[in-house]
Design a protein around this motif. Structure first.
Motif, PDB file in Angstrom:
ATOM      1  N   ASP A 235       1.120   2.777   3.828  1.00  0.00           N
ATOM      2  CA  ASP A 235       0.921   1.416   3.336  1.00  0.00           C
ATOM      3  C   ASP A 235      -0.075   1.426   2.188  1.00  0.00           C
ATOM      4  O   ASP A 235      -1.134   2.026   2.284  1.00  0.00           O
ATOM      5  CB  ASP A 235       0.361   0.518   4.456  1.00  0.00           C
ATOM      6  N   PHE A 236       0.275   0.749   1.110  1.00  0.00           N
ATOM      7  CA  PHE A 236      -0.630   0.591  -0.025  1.00  0.00           C
ATOM      8  C   PHE A 236      -0.915  -0.898  -0.186  1.00  0.00           C
ATOM      9  O   PHE A 236      -0.019  -1.720  -0.017  1.00  0.00           O
ATOM     10  CB  PHE A 236       0.012   1.180  -1.288  1.00  0.00           C
ATOM     11  N   TRP A 237      -2.148  -1.223  -0.510  1.00  0.00           N
ATOM     12  CA  TRP A 237      -2.589  -2.617  -0.454  1.00  0.00           C
ATOM     13  C   TRP A 237      -3.120  -3.137  -1.777  1.00  0.00           C
ATOM     14  O   TRP A 237      -3.763  -2.407  -2.538  1.00  0.00           O
ATOM     15  CB  TRP A 237      -3.710  -2.760   0.579  1.00  0.00           C
ATOM     16  N   LEU A 238      -2.864  -4.425  -2.010  1.00  0.00           N
ATOM     17  CA  LEU A 238      -3.545  -5.157  -3.080  1.00  0.00           C
ATOM     18  C   LEU A 238      -4.702  -5.907  -2.448  1.00  0.00           C
ATOM     19  O   LEU A 238      -4.601  -6.369  -1.305  1.00  0.00           O
ATOM     20  CB  LEU A 238      -2.600  -6.168  -3.728  1.00  0.00           C
ATOM     21  N   PHE A 239      -5.788  -6.028  -3.164  1.00  0.00           N
ATOM     22  CA  PHE A 239      -6.921  -6.795  -2.640  1.00  0.00           C
ATOM     23  C   PHE A 239      -6.520  -8.270  -2.569  1.00  0.00           C
ATOM     24  O   PHE A 239      -5.798  -8.763  -3.428  1.00  0.00           O
ATOM     25  CB  PHE A 239      -8.144  -6.621  -3.543  1.00  0.00           C
ATOM     26  N   PRO A 240      -6.967  -8.992  -1.535  1.00  0.00           N
ATOM     27  CA  PRO A 240      -6.624 -10.421  -1.419  1.00  0.00           C
ATOM     28  C   PRO A 240      -7.054 -11.215  -2.658  1.00  0.00           C
ATOM     29  O   PRO A 240      -8.047 -10.884  -3.296  1.00  0.00           O
ATOM     30  CB  PRO A 240      -7.414 -10.873  -0.186  1.00  0.00           C
ATOM     31  N   ASP A 241      -6.324 -12.266  -2.972  1.00  0.00           N
ATOM     32  CA  ASP A 241      -6.710 -13.175  -4.080  1.00  0.00           C
ATOM     33  C   ASP A 241      -7.850 -14.067  -3.659  1.00  0.00           C
ATOM     34  O   ASP A 241      -7.954 -14.439  -2.490  1.00  0.00           O
ATOM     35  CB  ASP A 241      -5.629 -14.211  -4.410  1.00  0.00           C
ATOM     36  N   ALA A 242      -8.610 -14.514  -4.640  1.00  0.00           N
ATOM     37  CA  ALA A 242      -9.634 -15.525  -4.381  1.00  0.00           C
ATOM     38  C   ALA A 242      -9.002 -16.794  -3.804  1.00  0.00           C
ATOM     39  O   ALA A 242      -9.565 -17.423  -2.902  1.00  0.00           O
ATOM     40  CB  ALA A 242     -10.397 -15.835  -5.671  1.00  0.00           C
TER      41      ALA A 242
END
Length: 305
Positions: free
Chosen positions: A166-173
DNA sequence: GCCCAGGTGTCTG
DNA sequence: CAGACACATGGG
Protein backbone atom coordinates in the motif's frame (compact mmCIF):
# COMPACT_ATOMS: atom_id res chain seq x y z
CA UNK A 1 15.79 22.23 -13.37
CA UNK A 2 17.76 19.88 -15.56
CA UNK A 3 15.69 16.93 -16.82
CA UNK A 4 14.88 14.73 -19.79
CA UNK A 5 11.37 13.55 -20.60
CA UNK A 6 11.51 10.01 -21.99
CA UNK A 7 7.75 9.55 -22.04
CA UNK A 8 7.47 6.33 -20.04
CA UNK A 9 10.09 7.57 -17.58
CA UNK A 10 12.02 10.71 -16.79
CA UNK A 11 15.62 11.45 -16.01
CA UNK A 12 16.81 14.22 -13.77
CA UNK A 13 20.38 15.45 -13.94
CA UNK A 14 21.42 16.41 -10.42
CA UNK A 15 24.03 19.03 -9.64
CA UNK A 16 27.40 18.00 -8.24
CA UNK A 17 27.54 17.41 -4.47
CA UNK A 18 24.57 15.03 -4.57
CA UNK A 19 24.70 11.52 -3.13
CA UNK A 20 21.49 9.57 -3.67
CA UNK A 21 22.55 6.74 -1.34
CA UNK A 22 23.19 9.16 1.52
CA UNK A 23 19.69 10.54 1.01
CA UNK A 24 18.28 7.01 1.11
CA UNK A 25 19.93 6.44 4.50
CA UNK A 26 17.96 9.35 5.87
CA UNK A 27 14.76 8.18 4.17
CA UNK A 28 15.19 4.72 5.69
CA UNK A 29 15.58 5.93 9.24
CA UNK A 30 12.27 4.55 10.49
CA UNK A 31 10.64 1.24 9.68
CA UNK A 32 7.28 2.78 10.58
CA UNK A 33 7.38 5.39 7.84
CA UNK A 34 4.19 5.31 5.71
CA UNK A 35 4.85 8.11 3.25
CA UNK A 36 7.45 6.19 1.24
CA UNK A 37 9.30 2.89 1.00
CA UNK A 38 12.94 2.17 0.25
CA UNK A 39 13.77 -1.16 -1.35
CA UNK A 40 16.82 -2.42 -3.26
CA UNK A 41 18.23 1.05 -3.71
CA UNK A 42 14.97 2.48 -5.02
CA UNK A 43 12.66 4.99 -3.38
CA UNK A 44 8.94 4.32 -3.94
CA UNK A 45 6.61 7.21 -3.31
CA UNK A 46 3.03 8.02 -4.21
CA UNK A 47 2.40 11.63 -5.12
CA UNK A 48 -0.41 13.61 -6.70
CA UNK A 49 0.45 15.13 -10.07
CA UNK A 50 -2.16 17.00 -12.08
CA UNK A 51 -4.83 15.80 -9.57
CA UNK A 52 -3.97 12.12 -10.20
CA UNK A 53 -2.09 9.75 -7.87
CA UNK A 54 1.13 8.48 -9.49
CA UNK A 55 3.48 5.93 -8.00
CA UNK A 56 7.14 6.89 -8.48
CA UNK A 57 10.06 4.49 -8.46
CA UNK A 58 13.16 6.61 -8.07
CA UNK A 59 16.66 5.27 -8.65
CA UNK A 60 20.08 6.57 -9.56
CA UNK A 61 22.59 5.68 -12.26
CA UNK A 62 26.05 7.19 -12.52
CA UNK A 63 24.85 10.42 -14.08
CA UNK A 64 21.09 10.69 -13.62
CA UNK A 65 18.18 10.17 -11.27
CA UNK A 66 15.71 7.85 -13.02
CA UNK A 67 12.02 8.08 -12.23
CA UNK A 68 9.80 5.25 -13.42
CA UNK A 69 6.05 4.78 -13.10
CA UNK A 70 5.31 1.18 -12.16
CA UNK A 71 1.56 1.51 -11.61
CA UNK A 72 0.24 4.02 -14.17
CA UNK A 73 1.72 6.37 -16.75
CA UNK A 74 1.34 10.07 -16.08
CA UNK A 75 0.53 12.61 -18.80
CA UNK A 76 3.16 14.87 -20.28
CA UNK A 77 1.96 17.72 -18.07
CA UNK A 78 2.20 15.48 -15.02
CA UNK A 79 5.71 14.37 -15.93
CA UNK A 80 6.90 17.95 -15.77
CA UNK A 81 5.24 18.33 -12.36
CA UNK A 82 6.88 15.12 -11.18
CA UNK A 83 10.32 16.30 -12.28
CA UNK A 84 9.77 19.53 -10.36
CA UNK A 85 8.63 17.53 -7.33
CA UNK A 86 11.73 15.32 -7.30
CA UNK A 87 13.91 18.38 -7.83
CA UNK A 88 12.35 19.94 -4.74
CA UNK A 89 12.30 16.72 -2.70
CA UNK A 90 16.09 16.41 -2.84
CA UNK A 91 16.72 20.15 -2.67
CA UNK A 92 18.58 20.01 -5.98
CA UNK A 93 18.38 23.74 -6.71
CA UNK A 94 20.83 24.40 -3.89
CA UNK A 95 24.49 25.14 -4.51
CA UNK A 96 26.18 23.49 -1.52
CA UNK A 97 29.61 24.94 -2.22
CA UNK A 98 29.31 27.82 0.29
CA UNK A 99 28.01 25.42 2.95
CA UNK A 100 30.92 23.03 2.48
CA UNK A 101 33.34 25.95 2.42
CA UNK A 102 32.04 27.22 5.76
CA UNK A 103 31.72 23.73 7.26
CA UNK A 104 35.25 22.69 6.36
CA UNK A 105 36.44 25.33 8.82
CA UNK A 106 33.91 24.44 11.52
CA UNK A 107 34.95 22.28 14.44
CA UNK A 108 31.62 20.45 14.67
CA UNK A 109 30.70 20.17 11.00
CA UNK A 110 33.97 19.38 9.27
CA UNK A 111 33.85 15.64 10.00
CA UNK A 112 30.16 15.43 9.14
CA UNK A 113 30.44 16.93 5.67
CA UNK A 114 33.17 14.41 4.97
CA UNK A 115 31.16 11.44 6.15
CA UNK A 116 27.87 12.45 4.56
CA UNK A 117 29.14 14.30 1.52
CA UNK A 118 26.35 14.87 -0.98
CA UNK A 119 23.54 14.55 1.55
CA UNK A 120 20.86 17.13 0.91
CA UNK A 121 17.92 18.20 3.02
CA UNK A 122 15.02 15.90 2.21
CA UNK A 123 12.12 18.24 1.88
CA UNK A 124 8.41 17.89 2.61
CA UNK A 125 6.96 19.84 -0.30
CA UNK A 126 3.37 19.71 1.01
CA UNK A 127 2.95 22.43 3.68
CA UNK A 128 0.09 20.68 5.44
CA UNK A 129 2.13 17.50 5.70
CA UNK A 130 5.12 19.42 7.06
CA UNK A 131 3.04 21.20 9.69
CA UNK A 132 1.03 18.12 10.62
CA UNK A 133 4.16 15.99 10.98
CA UNK A 134 5.79 18.63 13.14
CA UNK A 135 2.75 18.84 15.40
CA UNK A 136 2.61 15.06 15.68
CA UNK A 137 6.28 15.05 16.66
CA UNK A 138 5.99 17.66 19.39
CA UNK A 139 7.10 16.42 22.81
CA UNK A 140 6.85 12.68 22.09
CA UNK A 141 9.52 10.21 21.10
CA UNK A 142 10.06 9.70 17.40
CA UNK A 143 8.98 6.06 17.39
CA UNK A 144 5.57 6.95 18.77
CA UNK A 145 5.36 9.92 16.41
CA UNK A 146 5.73 7.55 13.46
CA UNK A 147 3.04 5.30 14.91
CA UNK A 148 0.66 8.25 15.21
CA UNK A 149 1.45 9.42 11.69
CA UNK A 150 0.81 5.94 10.31
CA UNK A 151 -2.58 5.73 12.00
CA UNK A 152 -3.46 9.23 10.85
CA UNK A 153 -2.48 8.60 7.22
CA UNK A 154 -4.13 5.19 7.06
CA UNK A 155 -7.32 6.61 8.50
CA UNK A 156 -7.65 9.78 6.43
CA UNK A 157 -5.27 9.47 3.47
CA UNK A 158 -5.74 8.09 -0.03
CA UNK A 159 -4.25 4.71 -0.89
CA UNK A 160 -2.89 3.03 -3.98
CA UNK A 161 -2.24 -0.70 -3.75
CA UNK A 162 0.47 -2.08 -6.01
CA UNK A 163 1.86 -5.61 -5.98
CA UNK A 164 0.69 -6.28 -2.46
CA UNK A 165 2.01 -3.03 -1.00
CA UNK A 166 0.00 0.00 0.00
CA UNK A 167 1.25 3.46 -0.92
CA UNK A 168 -0.33 6.51 0.67
CA UNK A 169 -1.01 10.16 0.00
CA UNK A 170 -0.98 12.43 3.03
CA UNK A 171 -4.52 13.52 4.05
CA UNK A 172 -5.76 16.90 2.73
CA UNK A 173 -6.25 19.84 5.02
CA UNK A 174 -9.90 19.91 3.88
CA UNK A 175 -10.51 16.39 5.18
CA UNK A 176 -8.88 17.06 8.55
CA UNK A 177 -10.56 20.46 8.94
CA UNK A 178 -13.94 18.73 9.13
CA UNK A 179 -12.95 16.41 11.99
CA UNK A 180 -13.76 16.68 15.69
CA UNK A 181 -10.99 16.37 18.28
CA UNK A 182 -12.47 13.08 19.46
CA UNK A 183 -11.79 11.57 16.03
CA UNK A 184 -8.07 12.11 16.49
CA UNK A 185 -8.11 11.23 20.18
CA UNK A 186 -9.34 7.84 19.01
CA UNK A 187 -5.97 7.44 17.26
CA UNK A 188 -4.26 8.31 20.59
CA UNK A 189 -3.58 11.91 19.80
CA UNK A 190 -3.65 13.98 22.96
CA UNK A 191 -6.51 16.47 23.12
CA UNK A 192 -3.98 19.25 22.64
CA UNK A 193 -2.42 17.68 19.56
CA UNK A 194 -5.85 17.03 18.08
CA UNK A 195 -6.84 20.68 18.57
CA UNK A 196 -3.64 21.95 17.01
CA UNK A 197 -3.96 19.60 14.06
CA UNK A 198 -7.56 20.50 13.25
CA UNK A 199 -6.89 24.18 13.84
CA UNK A 200 -4.00 24.22 11.37
CA UNK A 201 -6.08 22.23 8.87
CA UNK A 202 -8.83 24.84 9.14
CA UNK A 203 -6.37 27.67 8.53
CA UNK A 204 -5.15 25.93 5.40
CA UNK A 205 -8.56 24.80 4.16
CA UNK A 206 -9.86 28.35 4.45
CA UNK A 207 -6.90 29.64 2.46
CA UNK A 208 -5.73 31.91 5.29
CA UNK A 209 -2.52 29.91 5.42
CA UNK A 210 -0.78 28.67 2.28
CA UNK A 211 2.67 27.76 1.08
CA UNK A 212 2.40 30.36 -1.68
CA UNK A 213 1.59 33.23 0.67
CA UNK A 214 4.40 32.26 3.03
CA UNK A 215 6.92 31.98 0.20
CA UNK A 216 5.96 35.44 -0.97
CA UNK A 217 7.17 36.87 2.32
CA UNK A 218 10.70 36.12 1.23
CA UNK A 219 11.98 37.03 4.67
CA UNK A 220 12.67 34.52 7.40
CA UNK A 221 11.40 36.67 10.26
CA UNK A 222 8.10 37.42 8.56
CA UNK A 223 7.58 33.76 7.77
CA UNK A 224 8.23 32.77 11.39
CA UNK A 225 5.87 35.45 12.63
CA UNK A 226 3.05 34.32 10.35
CA UNK A 227 3.45 30.70 11.42
CA UNK A 228 3.86 31.33 15.14
CA UNK A 229 0.63 33.34 15.15
CA UNK A 230 -1.21 30.04 14.71
CA UNK A 231 -2.13 28.11 17.83
CA UNK A 232 0.04 25.02 18.22
CA UNK A 233 2.89 26.41 16.15
CA UNK A 234 5.76 27.63 18.27
CA UNK A 235 9.30 28.57 17.32
CA UNK A 236 10.45 24.98 16.85
CA UNK A 237 7.56 24.00 14.56
CA UNK A 238 7.88 27.19 12.53
CA UNK A 239 11.60 26.71 11.97
CA UNK A 240 11.21 23.00 11.26
CA UNK A 241 8.63 23.73 8.56
CA UNK A 242 10.61 26.58 7.04
CA UNK A 243 13.58 24.25 6.83
CA UNK A 244 11.69 21.27 5.42
CA UNK A 245 9.11 22.96 3.23
CA UNK A 246 9.70 26.65 2.75
CA UNK A 247 13.17 26.57 1.30
CA UNK A 248 15.28 28.56 3.71
CA UNK A 249 18.69 27.21 4.74
CA UNK A 250 18.81 29.80 7.53
CA UNK A 251 15.91 28.29 9.48
CA UNK A 252 17.20 26.94 12.78
CA UNK A 253 15.09 24.82 15.15
CA UNK A 254 17.47 25.59 17.98
CA UNK A 255 15.38 24.00 20.74
CA UNK A 256 15.29 20.65 18.95
CA UNK A 257 16.12 17.69 21.19
CA UNK A 258 17.71 15.74 18.35
CA UNK A 259 20.01 18.66 17.60
CA UNK A 260 20.96 18.82 21.29
CA UNK A 261 21.74 15.11 21.43
CA UNK A 262 23.78 15.26 18.24
CA UNK A 263 25.83 18.19 19.54
CA UNK A 264 26.38 16.48 22.87
CA UNK A 265 27.72 13.46 20.97
CA UNK A 266 29.86 15.40 18.49
CA UNK A 267 31.38 17.55 21.24
CA UNK A 268 31.92 14.63 23.60
CA UNK A 269 29.94 16.31 26.35
CA UNK A 270 28.39 14.48 29.28
CA UNK A 271 25.30 16.68 29.15
CA UNK A 272 23.28 18.40 26.47
CA UNK A 273 24.46 21.88 25.53
CA UNK A 274 22.45 24.89 26.70
CA UNK A 275 20.75 27.18 24.21
CA UNK A 276 23.31 29.91 24.84
CA UNK A 277 26.16 27.49 24.14
CA UNK A 278 24.48 26.39 20.91
CA UNK A 279 24.18 30.00 19.82
CA UNK A 280 27.93 30.38 20.25
CA UNK A 281 28.69 27.19 18.34
CA UNK A 282 26.26 28.15 15.58
CA UNK A 283 27.54 31.69 15.15
CA UNK A 284 29.76 30.34 12.39
CA UNK A 285 26.81 28.74 10.55
CA UNK A 286 25.07 31.95 9.49
CA UNK A 287 22.73 31.31 6.58
CA UNK A 288 23.29 27.53 6.69
CA UNK A 289 21.78 26.62 10.07
CA UNK A 290 19.22 24.30 8.47
CA UNK A 291 21.92 22.30 6.68
CA UNK A 292 24.06 22.15 9.80
CA UNK A 293 21.04 20.84 11.73
CA UNK A 294 20.23 18.31 9.04
CA UNK A 295 23.77 16.91 8.98
CA UNK A 296 23.72 16.71 12.79
CA UNK A 297 20.43 14.81 12.67
CA UNK A 298 21.99 12.45 10.17
CA UNK A 299 24.86 11.79 12.60
CA UNK A 300 22.37 10.37 15.10
CA UNK A 301 21.71 7.38 12.84
CA UNK A 302 25.33 6.30 13.18
CA UNK A 303 25.46 6.48 16.93
CA UNK A 304 22.71 4.09 17.90
CA UNK A 305 20.45 6.77 19.29
C1' DG B 1 8.66 2.38 37.97
C1' DC B 2 11.12 6.22 36.12
C1' DC B 3 12.87 9.46 32.90
C1' DC B 4 12.61 11.32 28.56
C1' DA B 5 10.63 12.59 24.16
C1' DG B 6 12.21 16.28 16.92
C1' DG B 7 7.20 21.48 22.38
C1' DT B 8 3.40 24.79 23.23
C1' DG B 9 0.27 27.59 25.84
C1' DT B 10 -0.76 29.64 30.03
C1' DC B 11 -0.06 31.44 34.36
C1' DT B 12 2.80 33.87 37.76
C1' DG B 13 5.96 37.11 39.96
C1' DC C 1 10.20 39.00 30.40
C1' DA C 2 11.96 34.71 32.52
C1' DG C 3 10.48 30.64 34.91
C1' DA C 4 7.29 27.02 36.38
C1' DC C 5 3.92 23.95 35.07
C1' DA C 6 0.25 21.12 32.73
C1' DC C 7 -0.49 18.44 28.96
C1' DA C 8 -0.61 12.97 27.70
C1' DT C 9 1.29 8.80 26.22
C1' DG C 10 4.63 5.59 24.53
C1' DG C 11 9.50 3.91 24.39
C1' DG C 12 13.59 2.25 26.53
Amino acid sequence: MDWIDRGTSIEIIPPSEFDFKECLVYLERSDREVMHQVRNGFLYKLIKANQEPVLLKIGKSSDAIHVEFPANYPSSKSRREIAAYVWELFDLERDLTPFYEMASRDKVLHTLIDKYHGLRIIRIPDLFEALAWAIIGQQINLAFAYTLKKRFVEQYGEKLAYKGFDFWLFPDAQTIASLETDDLKGLQFSARKAEYMIGVAKEMASGKLSKESLLQKNDLGEMQKALIAIRGIGAWTADYCIMKCLNSTAAFPISDVGLHNALKMQLGMNRKPAIEEIKEIAANWKGWEAYATFYLWRSLYDEGL
